[in-house]
Design an enzyme around this catalytic site. Structure first.
Site, PDB file in Angstrom:
ATOM      1  CE1 TYR A 202      -3.038   3.134   0.697  1.00 35.73           C
ATOM      2  CE2 TYR A 202      -1.477   3.581   2.479  1.00 35.73           C
ATOM      3  CZ  TYR A 202      -2.500   3.992   1.648  1.00 35.73           C
ATOM      4  OH  TYR A 202      -2.980   5.264   1.741  1.00 35.73           O
TER       5      TYR A 202
ATOM      6  CG  ASP B  67      -2.105   3.467   6.244  1.00 32.07           C
ATOM      7  OD1 ASP B  67      -2.548   2.500   6.891  1.00 32.07           O
ATOM      8  OD2 ASP B  67      -2.808   4.192   5.516  1.00 32.07           O
TER       9      ASP B  67
ATOM     10  CG  HIS C 204      -4.209   0.553   3.441  1.00 31.62           C
ATOM     11  ND1 HIS C 204      -5.002   0.019   2.450  1.00 31.62           N
ATOM     12  CD2 HIS C 204      -4.513   1.860   3.492  1.00 31.62           C
ATOM     13  CE1 HIS C 204      -5.741   0.989   1.920  1.00 31.62           C
ATOM     14  NE2 HIS C 204      -5.469   2.119   2.545  1.00 31.62           N
TER      15      HIS C 204
END
Ligand code: GCO
Ligand code: MG
Length: 428
Positions: free
Chosen positions: A183, A232, A234
């Protein structure tokens, strides 16, 4: 006091409206679709019988935009026309309860678009910047974070240093994993997650857990302590992998790790937080304040990633912000480019007036966005400052918007399918 209207009909005005004698009424609720950044933005304009007085909101569920528009045009707009726009909390509850099965992201975004428009309208009527309706400022600016990504620690560290030079004190770092879709990184050199439409490479969570903590730790060694690093995940790990990831990433000194788990696995956050010093940020996928509550009671998280439009607008978001303040949880509102400049400005009004605020994700919008949304707030010196003009300060240029039609739903209004190395479907 006048007796409440005997009709419990959803179209009846609130029982106090006539007695109050205010003449202002909603005359139209219009929706507009535009995609100046590539992702769809659904603008909501609430018009009134006072010449020139309108409020702007934005309903931004980028993967189900047409469904959100139908909720607005077919269901909510007819309930709003003729209503006094002043009683925002009452209207919010009325619209929410106009369906027996409440909530969900589609309804949340539709309500969020209306709600922000009503707040904008009220602030304009009073001639005040929106934040001043929320108790006024408690800070001069809202710290913002930007995104960088790269193939290895050297590339990422150089980009962090460059972001630092542009004034950012907070930087989200994403590292690619060889042979695995990751991601926020696949479109090399691009910070736009929405460029990641086609995924030919599978996701390899084992490789991610082995590689990324090492890269982040090496980045930290290169850039020193004076910049905050965020990451992050994700929601691509299961609880066992998440525990392993936290242990390995400890030395990177992260400001927070975001979406370590999917909302479906939220009950594991308590144990993860108890077992690790790494701060946790969660919430951009939540469309209901109730989803935050069990996590705030512990508290089992450090940052609430409120997405204002999806949660139903500022009315519920601000209640949540107050609760976060009381529980000692900071706000780290969601704000990539699929949250439009209108929703960003509304989010900023909450941040600038909340003691719970921590950091705001700052989108770097394409220049076309600034044409469509005059007054778009852009980061300066790594921070966002609200306008001092009445309302949230962001306008909408309909003619400019028409130059950026939204793509067909299947071209854009879906998330690209991601599979694990064994062929099973992975979360986004
Ligand atoms: C972020 C998010 C976004 C989402 C996107 C979904 O932290 O900025 O994870 O990039 O993926 O908003 O449409
Ligand atoms: Mg995120």
């Amino acid at each position: 006091m006048a007796q409440p209207d005997a009709r419990s009909d959803i179209l009846a005005p609130a029982p106090w409206v006539e007695e109050r004698g205010a003449k202002i009424r909603i005359t139209a609720v219009s929706t507009f679709l535009t995609a100046p950044h590539g992702c769809p933005h659904l603008v909501v304009r609430v018009e009134t019988n006072e010449p020139g007085l309108y409020g702007l909101g934005c309903a931004s569920d980028p993967q189900r935009t047409l469904a959100v528009r139908s909720v607005l045009d077919d269901y909510l707009a007819p309930m709003l026309v003729g209503r006094d726009p002043d009683d925002i909390d009452d209207i919010h509850r009325l619209l929410l309860n106009s369906a027996y099965w409440r909530g969900g992201s589609v309804t949340g975004n539709a309500l969020g678009g209306v709600d922000v428009a009503l707040w904008d309208l009220k602030a304009k009527r009073l001639g005040a910047p929106l934040y001043s309706l929320f108790g006024g400022r408690v800070r001069t600016h809202a710290e913002a974070y930007t995104h960088v990504s790269g193939a290895d620690a050297d590339e990422i560290a150089a980009k962090v240093v460059a972001a630092r030079e542009r004034g950012y004190r907070h930087v989200r770092v994403q590292a690619s994993v060889p042979g695995s879709d990751t991601y926020g990184t696949a479109a090399a050199g691009s910070a736009d997650a929405h460029a990641l439409r086609t995924r030919s490479v599978p996701w390899d969570s084992a490789a991610y857990v082995r590689t990324v903590p090492r890269v982040l730790t090496a980045v930290r060694e290169q850039v020193g302590d004076e910049v905050e690093l965020l990451h992050d995940v994700h929601e691509r790990l299961d609880p066992r992998q998440a525990r392993d990831f936290l242990r390995r990433v400890e030395d990177a000194g992260l400001y927070f790790v975001e979406d370590l788990l999917a909302p479906e696995d939220a009950r594991h956050f308590a144990a993860l937080r108890a077992g690790s010093p790494v701060p946790l940020a969660v919430g951009e996928l939540f469309h209901d304040v109730g989803q935050f509550l069990p996590l705030l009671d512990g508290p089992d998280i450090d940052f609430a990633r409120i997405r204002v439009p999806t949660l139903g607008g500022l009315t519920p978001a601000r209640k949540l912000a107050v609760y976060c303040e009381l529980r000692g949880v900071r706000l780290a509102p969601h704000g990539p480019a699929d949250v439009s400049p209108v929703a960003q400005a509304a989010t900023l009004a909450m941040n600038i007036s909340s003691h719970a605020f921590g950091v705001q994700e700052a989108a770097v919008f394409k220049p076309a966005v600034l044409d469509v949304f005059p007054g778009t707030v852009v980061a300066h010196d790594g921070a966002l400052s609200p306008h001092e003009t009445p309302g949230h300060g962001v306008d909408f240029d309909e003619a400019a918007a028409r130059r950026y039609p939204v793509p067909e739903p299947l071209e854009h209004d879906r998330w690209a399918l991601l599979r694990n190395t064994d062929g099973s479907v992975q979360r986004p």
